[in-house]
Enzyme design. Structure first.
Site, PDB file in Angstrom:
ATOM      1  N   ASP A 190     -24.081  20.028  28.526  1.00 10.88           N
ATOM      2  CA  ASP A 190     -23.387  20.721  29.611  1.00 10.88           C
ATOM      3  C   ASP A 190     -23.798  22.188  29.613  1.00 10.88           C
ATOM      4  OD1 ASP A 190     -21.997  18.468  30.419  1.00 10.88           O
ATOM      5  OD2 ASP A 190     -20.421  18.803  28.945  1.00 10.88           O
ATOM      6  N   GLU A 201     -19.907  24.080  33.076  1.00  5.14           N
ATOM      7  CA  GLU A 201     -18.751  23.384  33.629  1.00  5.14           C
ATOM      8  C   GLU A 201     -17.776  24.481  33.941  1.00  5.14           C
ATOM      9  OE1 GLU A 201     -17.922  19.243  32.632  1.00  5.14           O
ATOM     10  OE2 GLU A 201     -18.087  20.026  30.613  1.00  5.14           O
ATOM     11  N   HIS A 213     -23.330  17.736  23.679  1.00  3.10           N
ATOM     12  CA  HIS A 213     -22.655  16.495  23.261  1.00  3.10           C
ATOM     13  C   HIS A 213     -23.717  15.521  22.744  1.00  3.10           C
ATOM     14  CE1 HIS A 213     -18.705  16.980  25.513  1.00  3.10           C
ATOM     15  NE2 HIS A 213     -19.447  17.680  26.351  1.00  3.10           N
ATOM     16  N   GLU A 263     -25.642  14.451  26.248  1.00  2.00           N
ATOM     17  CA  GLU A 263     -25.381  15.301  27.410  1.00  2.00           C
ATOM     18  C   GLU A 263     -25.366  16.754  26.963  1.00  2.00           C
ATOM     19  OE1 GLU A 263     -21.607  14.246  29.074  1.00  2.00           O
ATOM     20  OE2 GLU A 263     -21.474  16.031  30.333  1.00  2.00           O
TER      21      GLU A 263
END
Ligand SMILES: *[C@@H]1O[C@H](CO)[C@@H](O)[C@H](O)[C@H]1NC(C)=O
Ligand SMILES: *[C@@H]1O[C@H](CO)[C@@H](O)[C@H](O)[C@H]1NC(C)=O
Ligand SMILES: *[C@@H]1O[C@H](CO)[C@@H](O)[C@H](O)[C@H]1NC(C)=O
Length: 458
Positions: A233, A236, A247, A231
């Protein structure tokens, strides 16, 4: 990100078809969304695409009928006695995007509303960008950049308006898993680096084994299986804090985890398939508390542009990912990312493996980013391609304090790495934010991707 809170859905029945079979009580009409693909030589070209609501939010009922397979946070054990039977007996239905879920699009703009009250109360949502009616768009972003405008002004403490990439299968798993007849058209195949256990279906099997209804979320529960994948991001955030966080995962594609070790549950957090912590760049946490927030340098009271660049070792699309850079544009001005200001730590303004190891050392955190392969592992995921996901959610596990407050609360806010945003440590309790700020919302618009330098200030 931490596990998203999932809302569902006891819909008032209305006629039908078919594991995730396909339901037709509500027609599935993907809201259109215009995005732009850009090059340095050719400028930006508009593409009319669409978004799809994640399967987890959908009405799930018996194949051809109106009986719920899942109500509140429990399964109908007659229809769902085991993972395979459930997938064969139950159908995912179409969605009333605006009326039930508070999801609206117009031109290049997507708005996600937090709490939507219709025949039932819906909390939050998660949508993905489609390339066509039955496939997600797969982004390959090495030596490329992504830009979008965001309005976080209506996102209070505890609510997260997120835009990110997950390494989901392009068809939602339809071709790989015979019991998944719904596919990307119905938003199946979700995964992220938290290996979420709250998914009702993973790899064409219902997550009924070990299913435990949440004690605080009337719409969610957790099964034995989780759905893991890398992932990235990008964003956020709420009006008080923002983070971007790669991640990586040891799994090279979306993988169903079934043991606490694989899934990285509890004490296994640092040792699961995926790097749950990731390597976050949050300006507030990295020592510049004046950078982003209401009235700050990046003023969250107004819309702004977020640009993220994925630089490679040799400035080609085939080189290894080596640096993730961030820029903002607001009021026609380009704003460079904040610089880190942490005692004992060298200065950085981007995510690199060196930044990550320096940050983990300065904050006394285990470098699970490195043990999961760091940017090199992210680079492999970028080679395979990632799907764009946008969501709005509150956090039944940690009240979003990891993003916008002091966390962990067991340590003083003055300890290195603990302060992450200006929100109070008692903020973000889902019951409170849902009752106090039901109208919270996030607007993403003007999504552009392409050559480095091609998407902004043109
Ligand atoms: C569960 O499904 C069975 C079979 O369709 C149905 O007869 C029963 O009423 C359902 N239970 C509930 C609580 O809806
Ligand atoms: C890649 O581009 C950057 C920025 O333009 C430049 O500083 C660097 O030398 C280039 N690297 C290579 C290997 O060409
Ligand atoms: C977002 O919230 C603001 C303030 O309540 C409201 O004016 C606006 O209409 C909302 N936007 C959407 C798309 O719901």
């Amino acid at each position: 990100m931490l596990t998203a809170a999932v809302a569902l859905l006891t819909l008032v029945p209305m006629v039908c078809v078919q594991s995730q079979q396909i339901g037709t009580n509500v027609p599935e009409t993907h809201p259109p969304l215009t995005v732009q693909s850009c090059t340095n030589t050719g400028g930006c070209q508009s593409q009319q695409q669409s978004i799809v609501l994640d399967a987890n939010w959908r009405w799930l009922h018996n194949n051809g009928g109106f009986t719920n397979c899942y109500t509140g946070n429990t399964w109908n054990t007659t229809l769902c006695p085991n993972p395979t039977a459930c997938a064969q007996n139950c159908a995912l239905d179409g969605a009333d995007y605006a009326g039930t879920y508070g999801i609206t699009t117009s031109g290049d703009t997507l708005s996600l509303n937090f709490v939507t009250q219709s025949a039932q109360k819906n909390v939050g949502s998660r949508v993905s960008l489609l390339a066509d009616e039955s496939h997600y768009q797969v982004f390959k972003l090495k030596n490329k950049e992504l830009a979008f405008d965001v309005d976080v002004s209506q996102l209070p403490c505890g609510v997260n308006g997120a835009l990110y990439f997950s390494q989901m299968p392009a068809d939602g798993g339809l071709s790989q898993f015979p019991n998944n007849k719904a596919g990307a058209k119905f938003g199946t195949g979700y995964c992220d680096a938290q290996c979420p256990h709250d998914l009702k279906f993973i790899n064409g099997q219902a997550n009924v084994i070990g299913w435990t209804p949440s004690t605080s979320d009337p719409n969610s529960g957790a099964g034995q299986a989780g759905s893991c994948c890398a992932e990235m991001d990008i964003w956020e955030a709420n009006s008080n804090a923002a983070a971007f966080t790669p991640h990586p995962c040891l799994a090279s594609t979306q993988t169903r985890c079934t043991s606490p070790l694989q899934c990285g549950d509890g004490d296994n957090r640092g040792n699961g398939l995926c790097d749950k912590d990731g390597c976050d760049f949050n300006s507030f946490r990295m020592g510049d508390q004046s950078f982003l927030g209401p009235g700050k340098i990046v003023d969250t009271k107004q819309k702004f542009t977020v640009v993220t660049q994925f630089l490679t070792s040799d400035n080609t699309t085939t080189g290894k990912l080596k640096e993730i850079r961030r820029l903002y544009v607001q009021d026609g001005k380009v704003i460079q990312n904040s610089k880190t200001n942490i005692p004992g730590m060298a200065t950085f303004d981007s995510v690199t493996d060196d930044f990550c190891s320096a940050q983990k050392t300065a904050f006394g955190d285990t470098n699970s980013f490195a043990t999961h392969g760091g940017l090199s592992a992210m680079s492999s995921s970028f080679d395979k391609g990632m799907v764009l996901v946008m969501s709005i959610w509150d956090d039944h596990e940690a009240n979003m304090l990891w993003l916008d407050s002091a966390f962990p609360t067991s340590e003083p806010a003055s300890a290195p790495g603990v302060a992450r945003g200006a929100c109070a440590t008692d903020s973000g309790v889902p019951a409170n934010v849902e009752s106090q700020s039901p109208g919270a919302n996030v607007t993403f618009s003007n999504i552009k991707f392409g050559d480095i330098g091609s998407t902004f200030m043109r």
